[in-house]
Write a protein that holds these residues in place. Structure first.
Motif, PDB file in Angstrom:
ATOM      1  N   VAL A 157       0.834  -1.215   0.000  1.00 20.05           N
ATOM      2  CA  VAL A 157       0.000   0.000   0.000  1.00 20.05           C
ATOM      3  C   VAL A 157       0.864   1.258   0.000  1.00 20.05           C
ATOM      4  O   VAL A 157       1.820   1.383   0.776  1.00 20.05           O
ATOM      5  N   LYS A 181       0.611   5.787  -0.745  1.00 18.83           N
ATOM      6  CA  LYS A 181      -0.288   6.935  -0.865  1.00 18.83           C
ATOM      7  C   LYS A 181       0.528   8.214  -0.897  1.00 18.83           C
ATOM      8  O   LYS A 181       1.513   8.371  -0.176  1.00 18.83           O
ATOM      9  N   THR A 207      -2.938   8.028   7.922  1.00 23.54           N
ATOM     10  CA  THR A 207      -3.257   7.801   6.510  1.00 23.54           C
ATOM     11  C   THR A 207      -3.596   6.334   6.270  1.00 23.54           C
ATOM     12  O   THR A 207      -4.547   6.005   5.555  1.00 23.54           O
ATOM     13  N   LEU A 208      -2.835   5.446   6.884  1.00 20.13           N
ATOM     14  CA  LEU A 208      -3.084   4.013   6.728  1.00 20.13           C
ATOM     15  C   LEU A 208      -4.464   3.640   7.272  1.00 20.13           C
ATOM     16  O   LEU A 208      -5.211   2.874   6.645  1.00 20.13           O
ATOM     17  N   ASN A 213      -7.009   5.676   7.589  1.00 18.61           N
ATOM     18  CA  ASN A 213      -8.009   6.295   6.712  1.00 18.61           C
ATOM     19  C   ASN A 213      -8.287   5.412   5.496  1.00 18.61           C
ATOM     20  O   ASN A 213      -9.421   5.299   5.036  1.00 18.61           O
ATOM     21  N   ILE A 214      -7.242   4.785   4.978  1.00 23.68           N
ATOM     22  CA  ILE A 214      -7.402   3.852   3.854  1.00 23.68           C
ATOM     23  C   ILE A 214      -8.226   2.646   4.295  1.00 23.68           C
ATOM     24  O   ILE A 214      -9.182   2.230   3.628  1.00 23.68           O
ATOM     25  N   ILE A 266      -9.280   9.925   1.246  1.00 23.61           N
ATOM     26  CA  ILE A 266      -8.437   9.062   0.406  1.00 23.61           C
ATOM     27  C   ILE A 266      -8.935   9.059  -1.036  1.00 23.61           C
ATOM     28  O   ILE A 266      -8.177   9.311  -1.979  1.00 23.61           O
ATOM     29  N   SER A 267     -10.220   8.791  -1.214  1.00 24.55           N
ATOM     30  CA  SER A 267     -10.764   8.739  -2.580  1.00 24.55           C
ATOM     31  C   SER A 267     -10.750  10.113  -3.243  1.00 24.55           C
ATOM     32  O   SER A 267     -10.572  10.225  -4.458  1.00 24.55           O
ATOM     33  N   GLY A 305      -7.022   8.269  -4.377  1.00 24.99           N
ATOM     34  CA  GLY A 305      -6.974   6.871  -3.954  1.00 24.99           C
ATOM     35  C   GLY A 305      -5.592   6.436  -3.480  1.00 24.99           C
ATOM     36  O   GLY A 305      -4.771   7.264  -3.070  1.00 24.99           O
ATOM     37  N   TYR A 306      -5.317   5.153  -3.535  1.00 25.18           N
ATOM     38  CA  TYR A 306      -4.039   4.616  -3.046  1.00 25.18           C
ATOM     39  C   TYR A 306      -3.600   3.454  -3.919  1.00 25.18           C
ATOM     40  O   TYR A 306      -4.381   2.882  -4.673  1.00 25.18           O
ATOM     41  N   LYS A 308     -12.007  -2.406  -1.058  1.00 22.63           N
ATOM     42  CA  LYS A 308     -11.640  -1.030  -1.398  1.00 22.63           C
ATOM     43  C   LYS A 308     -12.864  -0.169  -1.100  1.00 22.63           C
ATOM     44  O   LYS A 308     -13.673   0.116  -1.974  1.00 22.63           O
TER      45      LYS A 308
END
Length: 541
Positions: free
Chosen positions: A13, A15, A48-49, A51-52, A59-60, A64-65, A77
């Motif tokens: 992952v 971002k 951030t992780l 939030n994903i 994020i979107s 995205g990521y 997702k």
């Protein structure tokens, strides 16, 4: 490890936000019914992780990521937190989302209310069913009992202590049907020692019935005592994934900040013992009511001409110190400047005394976004010190000195390398780094005796960071201006400060020279020990 027992798998992952890469190829796994401790310095990528994982809109909305996340072997997702909740993932944030006027039971069952049918509802449908209060209390009590705590479901949340509110948040998450995973983001930050112990026991009870937990905490002794595995993030990378067995807090602290543990850095000046006659500023028993950054009892002395760094983890109070001193949030205690008492809760008085503040909120507090650069730089000096004004009729009429404003702006544009079209460009249209330079220029234009600078390099690129820190160091050396820098970046503080004070739980836990062992800074931030006035360590765990 059997793949059948893996609940969560994070694979490759990554971002980035606006060209700033915050996560780089993150991979780890979490088994069913296990507790994973996620640790790292501020800015390491934890939020951030999460939030994903929880499908947060940010994020979107930002592209995205990369990489993949699997739950029970299926790739997920999420487009929103609602999707995450439906899949069995719950998250308890640092900020409470409870309704004070509702009871404990009503908050636990919020948006999951039990209803009962009536003759009318049989005709008009579910929307006219009535709330089944006895069933709500029963369901809420079941969730509370699962945590192994005692709470009255009929008590109003507004009448409860902070610690109990945290348990209500967790009870709400485990009450959801098919909950598989709960993310706890600094859940013990608002708890007393005894409350934290109860929460840790509750977490183990949840794990024992098969619920997996991601536990984020800066209290490293909690991580080692309750977690089955530990994942350490640093600069957006997983640097360690290990079973918690035989791992101690010192080792975790080294992993968190480890890039310079064994390196000898170069600093401006050695630590000098404070002489009372050299004190320019002193706080005694300072408290500040700043939401999320509360200060409880801070006493601090600052020496004339030094650069004092103030560090600490997010939410521990470091930002409350300058904001309280400058009157932006309610504060109390005693402040002395140049040997004289200074009124608290009075911004103008602080500015007129020669104390200037560069806020961490440069867009909300620091800048007039729709005004040009020259206006921004000159504004405070004009309002507080009558600079950049021409007087007419013996001072009866005062008018802006546009020529002086322009000359001042051009000087700082050159010296701070502010990238702009001209001194008339609006502050709103500058990059974050250049906005920060304008904030510094605005402060320098007031010729401060004492300058507070809060998070000076937050959200700006590496090149701009270097220029900002160089500008502060140069201003300090050339003018003997006392500077207090509040920053979440430990290495930033170590590179520029003469002394570094660490704030934890709303208090100063100790002051270290910049060349002290990095691991000691980490342990201070985690509240593992304090340092008294004699420089002795007092271990708290």
């Amino acid at each position: 490890m059997s793949t059948d027992n893996v609940l969560l798998k994070v694979e490759g992952v990554g971002k980035e936000y606006d060209g700033n890469r915050v996560l780089k190829d993150i991979s780890f796994t979490l088994e069913k019914g296990k507790i994973l401790g996620l640790v790292g310095e501020n800015g390491a990528g934890k939020s951030t992780l999460m939030n994903i994982l929880f499908g947060m809109k940010v994020i979107s909305e930002t592209g995205g990521y990369e990489g993949s996340v699997y739950l029970n072997g299926e790739k997920i997702k999420f487009k929103s937190p609602v999707d995450a909740l439906k899949a069995g993932i719950g998250m308890v944030h640092q900020e409470f989302s409870l309704i004070p006027g509702f009871t404990v039971g009503e908050n636990v069952l919020l948006n999951m209310e039990k209803t009962k049918k009536s003759l009318l509802s049989k005709v008009l449908g579910k929307r006219v069913e009535t709330i089944d209060l006895p069933e709500i209390r029963k369901s809420a009590q079941k969730a509370i009992d699962t945590l192994g705590i005692q709470l009255d479901t009929e008590t109003l949340v507004s009448e409860m202590p902070v610690g109990h509110k945290q348990f209500i948040e967790i009870a709400r998450e485990i009450n959801r049907s098919q909950v598989k995973l709960i993310v706890l983001d600094e859940p013990t930050a608002v708890l007393t020692e005894s409350e934290a112990e109860i929460l840790l026991r509750s977490m183990r009870l949840l794990a024992d019935i098969g619920i997996s937990i991601v536990f984020i905490s800066h209290r490293l002794h909690e991580i080692t005592s309750i977690c089955d595995t530990i994942v350490v993030l640093r600069d957006g990378l997983v640097v360690v994934e290990t079973p918690s067995e035989s791992v101690d807090v010192r080792q975790i602290a080294e992993w968190m900040v480890g890039r310079d543990v064994d390196e000898e850095a170069k600093y401006i000046r050695p630590l000098v013992k404070i002489d009372e006659k050299d004190i320019i500023f002193e706080a005694r028993n300072l408290w500040v009511d700043m939401p999320g950054e509360t200060i409880k009892n801070v006493s601090l002395k600052v020496r004339t001409g030094e650069i004092l760094g103030i560090g600490g983890l997010a939410g521990q109070g470091k930002l409350g110190i300058p904001n309280g001193i400058m009157g932006l949030f309610a504060s109390g205690g005693e402040i002395f400047f140049e040997g004289k008492p200074l009124k608290l809760n009075n911004t103008l008085n602080a500015l007129q005394s020669g104390i200037v503040f560069v806020s961490e909120d440069r867009r909300g507090v620091g800048l007039l976004l729709d005004e040009p650069i020259d206006w921004n730089i000159a504004f405070n000096a004009m309002q507080v010190q009558n600079k950049f004004l021409k007087s007419y009729l013996g001072g009866v009429i005062k008018w802006r000195d546009e020529k002086a404003m322009k000359a001042c702006a051009l000087e700082y544009i050159k010296s701070l390398e502010i990238r702009c079209t001209s001194q008339r460009q609006k502050a709103r249209n500058l990059s974050g780094g250049n906005q920060q330079k304008v904030c510094l220029a605005k402060a320098f234009a007031m010729n401060p005796k004492l300058l507070f600078v809060s998070e000076p390099t937050r959200g700006i690129d590496v090149g701009a960071k270097k220029l900002v820190l160089h500008a502060l160091r140069k201003y300090n050396e050339e003018n003997n201006t006392t500077i207090v820098i509040i920053s979440s970046e430990l290495e930033e503080l170590r590179s520029i400060s003469d002394r570094i004070a660490i704030v934890c739980e709303g208090k100063i836990f100790g002051i270290l020279p910049p060349d002290a062992e990095v691991v000691d800074f980490g342990l201070l931030m985690a509240g593992e020990f304090k340092i008294n006035e004699e420089g002795e360590k007092i271990w708290l765990r």
